[in-house]
Design an enzyme around this catalytic site. Structure first.
Site, PDB file in Angstrom:
ATOM      1  N   TYR A   1     -30.961 -15.121  41.832  1.00  0.00           N
ATOM      2  CA  TYR A   1     -30.705 -16.428  42.595  1.00  0.00           C
ATOM      3  C   TYR A   1     -30.480 -16.190  44.351  1.00  0.00           C
ATOM      4  O   TYR A   1     -30.650 -15.061  44.384  1.00  0.00           O
ATOM      5  CB  TYR A   1     -28.901 -16.468  42.425  1.00  0.00           C
ATOM      6  CG  TYR A   1     -28.143 -16.886  40.864  1.00  0.00           C
ATOM      7  CD1 TYR A   1     -28.268 -18.007  41.017  1.00  0.00           C
ATOM      8  CD2 TYR A   1     -28.299 -16.171  39.929  1.00  0.00           C
ATOM      9  CE1 TYR A   1     -27.344 -18.365  40.113  1.00  0.00           C
ATOM     10  CE2 TYR A   1     -28.002 -16.224  38.706  1.00  0.00           C
ATOM     11  CZ  TYR A   1     -27.804 -18.372  38.911  1.00  0.00           C
ATOM     12  OH  TYR A   1     -27.290 -18.083  37.361  1.00  0.00           O
TER      13      TYR A   1
ATOM     14  N   ARG B   1     -29.015 -12.677  30.447  1.00  0.00           N
ATOM     15  CA  ARG B   1     -28.501 -14.080  30.822  1.00  0.00           C
ATOM     16  C   ARG B   1     -29.732 -15.084  29.921  1.00  0.00           C
ATOM     17  O   ARG B   1     -30.900 -15.335  30.789  1.00  0.00           O
ATOM     18  CB  ARG B   1     -28.067 -14.556  31.778  1.00  0.00           C
ATOM     19  CG  ARG B   1     -27.015 -13.918  32.164  1.00  0.00           C
ATOM     20  CD  ARG B   1     -25.617 -13.615  31.501  1.00  0.00           C
ATOM     21  NE  ARG B   1     -25.658 -14.894  30.781  1.00  0.00           N
ATOM     22  CZ  ARG B   1     -24.845 -16.751  31.214  1.00  0.00           C
ATOM     23  NH1 ARG B   1     -24.242 -16.360  32.045  1.00  0.00           N
ATOM     24  NH2 ARG B   1     -24.564 -17.482  30.716  1.00  0.00           N
TER      25      ARG B   1
ATOM     26  N   HIS C   1     -30.146 -20.626  31.945  1.00  0.00           N
ATOM     27  CA  HIS C   1     -28.712 -21.440  32.171  1.00  0.00           C
ATOM     28  C   HIS C   1     -28.952 -22.241  33.093  1.00  0.00           C
ATOM     29  O   HIS C   1     -29.485 -21.881  34.508  1.00  0.00           O
ATOM     30  CB  HIS C   1     -27.679 -20.905  31.956  1.00  0.00           C
ATOM     31  CG  HIS C   1     -27.199 -19.769  33.338  1.00  0.00           C
ATOM     32  ND1 HIS C   1     -27.823 -18.450  32.717  1.00  0.00           N
ATOM     33  CD2 HIS C   1     -26.586 -20.052  34.009  1.00  0.00           C
ATOM     34  CE1 HIS C   1     -27.062 -17.555  33.007  1.00  0.00           C
ATOM     35  NE2 HIS C   1     -26.768 -18.449  34.657  1.00  0.00           N
TER      36      HIS C   1
END
Ligand SMILES: [Fe+3]
Lengths: 236, 188
Positions: A102, A151, A154
């Site tokens: 990110y 994760r 997504h």
């Protein structure tokens, strides 16, 4: 419109020890239930004048140069529980880049930033409730929770329906990702059919030859009751 | 067998996660140039009629730690009891990344029907699996007819929904997610 009560059985539980951050952040006492009032039945309305030309194109909207990764269209419809389309809904998305990183100072993952990927986009649904984004497929990433939790790939979705009581934030997952059943955040949802509805299938009918693949993700917002026996909303 | 109802089920919520600001207030976290400005910077223009007030607060978890990664949204009517038009009355407040304080500069809403003046809040963050609904009411108002406040079973908890007056036009509203003094959260 009169909102119908939220069916919380299809949502995650607040306190989910497998997702450690939820342990101290979940209310212990019961929610106070009641009928929706004008504060929940109304909500902000966002016009198309909000949108810039590239807002729904995450491949180009940061620098104008293309982001690296597997090019995909993410599309679907926003509906309510009566299967009626929700036009004019603001849909905002955010995601990691193709490497799973990110653009955020708190994300220190090894994977590099992509200089041409910002990671956010937004659009407003059409008359039939439809929306579409062009983006790159986000990478899976590790996160500090259990000793080796990852994760699945997504995309985060934030949706405004027609009333503040319909407000929803969720995540879309990708068909076939083997990390889905291992994810502690997904496991906060006790109902497997509710999990299944967060997984977007590959949609070759919308894939563009020699350009991009496509995934379909329909979103259902809390419904309302509309009957000819209902009076106008108090106070409006 | 009976006829199918043909209704759908609401999509499950998932946590907004630690990076909610990338999607909802990108300029606030340094992702500039995609949107001209973040959504919901102010709920009303400067010349909106009514009493202009500032509400500040923090959000604490069950250990008393202040959250610094939270996003609060508010929705309210204006000083005449009207909602909208458009997004008027909506605000989005990221908590300060260092202090955790969120700030809402707005006008004091009117009461609607029997309800006392209040602002609806929606709170999301990492560790919150479904957005938390609550309300800000105001110290000094008469709450004796408010349908929600009067029917709370635990009347001692009413004060968790009432912002404390800290000055002429300022209020404080601290939220406790869990434990002693836990804020009343709603399912409306
Ligand atoms: Fe994420």
């Amino acid at each position: 419109m009169t909102l119908i009560p939220r069916n919380r059985g299809g949502h995650p539980v607040a306190y989910a020890p497998g997702y450690k951050s939820s342990v101290a952040r979940s209310p212990k006492l019961a929610l106070i239930s009641g009928s929706a009032t004008p504060s929940e039945q109304t909500g902000p309305v966002f016009g198309h004048d909000l949108l810039g030309e590239l807002d729904s194109n995450l491949i180009l909207n940061f620098t104008g140069e293309p982001a690296i990764g597997e090019r995909i269209i993410v599309h679907g419809r926003v509906l309510d529980e009566n299967a009626r389309p929700v036009p004019g809904a603001l849909v905002e998305v955010w995601q990691a880049n193709a490497g799973g990183r990110y653009r955020h100072k708190k994300d220190g993952y090894l994977a590099p930033l992509d200089p041409n990927f910002g990671g956010c986009g937004r659009t407003i649904t059409g008359e039939d409730g439809s929306y579409e984004f062009l983006t790159i497929r986000p990478g899976a990433y590790p996160w500090p929770n259990g000793p080796n939790d990852w994760r699945p790939m997504h995309i985060h979705f934030s949706v405004f329906g027609h009333s503040f009581g319909q407000r929803l934030i969720t995540q879309m997952y990708f068909e076939g990702d083997p990390l889905i059943p291992l994810c502690p955040i997904i496991k906060t949802i006790p109902d497997q059919s509710a999990v299944d509805r967060l997984i977007a299938p590959l949609d070759m009918s919308r894939a563009m030859p020699l350009d991009c693949l496509a995934y379909k993700f329909d979103i259902v917002l809390r419904g309302s009751r509309q009957t000819m026996f209902e009076n106008k909303m108090e106070g409006l | 067998m009976v006829q199918p109802l043909n209704t759908l089920t609401e999509t499950a919520s998932q946590t907004a996660g630690p990076y909610v600001h990338i999607g909802c207030t990108p300029n606030f976290v340094g992702i500039e140039g995609i949107y001209d400005e973040d959504l919901g910077l102010v709920p009303f223009p400067k010349d909106e009629p009514g009493e202009h007030i500032t509400i500040t607060g923090t959000i604490q978890d069950g250990t008393g730690t202040v959250l610094r990664d939270v996003l609060v949204e508010s929705w309210q009517c204006n000083a005449e009891g009207k909602f909208g038009p458009g997004s008027r009355g909506f605000a989005r407040m990221p908590s300060d990344l260092t202090t955790g304080i969120w700030t809402l500069n707005t006008v004091k809403p009117a009461g609607v029907g029997k309800q006392s003046p209040h602002i609806a809040l929606w709170i999301v963050a990492r560790g919150i699996n479904i957005g938390l609904q609550t309300r800000i009411y105001f110290e000094g108002d008469d709450h004796s007819a408010d349908p929600l406040l009067t029917r709370l079973e635990h009347q001692s908890r009413v004060e968790t929904l009432i912002a404390k007056k800290t000055g002429d036009n300022s209020y404080q509203f601290d939220i406790r997610l869990q434990g002693e003094g836990e804020t009343v959260f709603l399912d409306l």
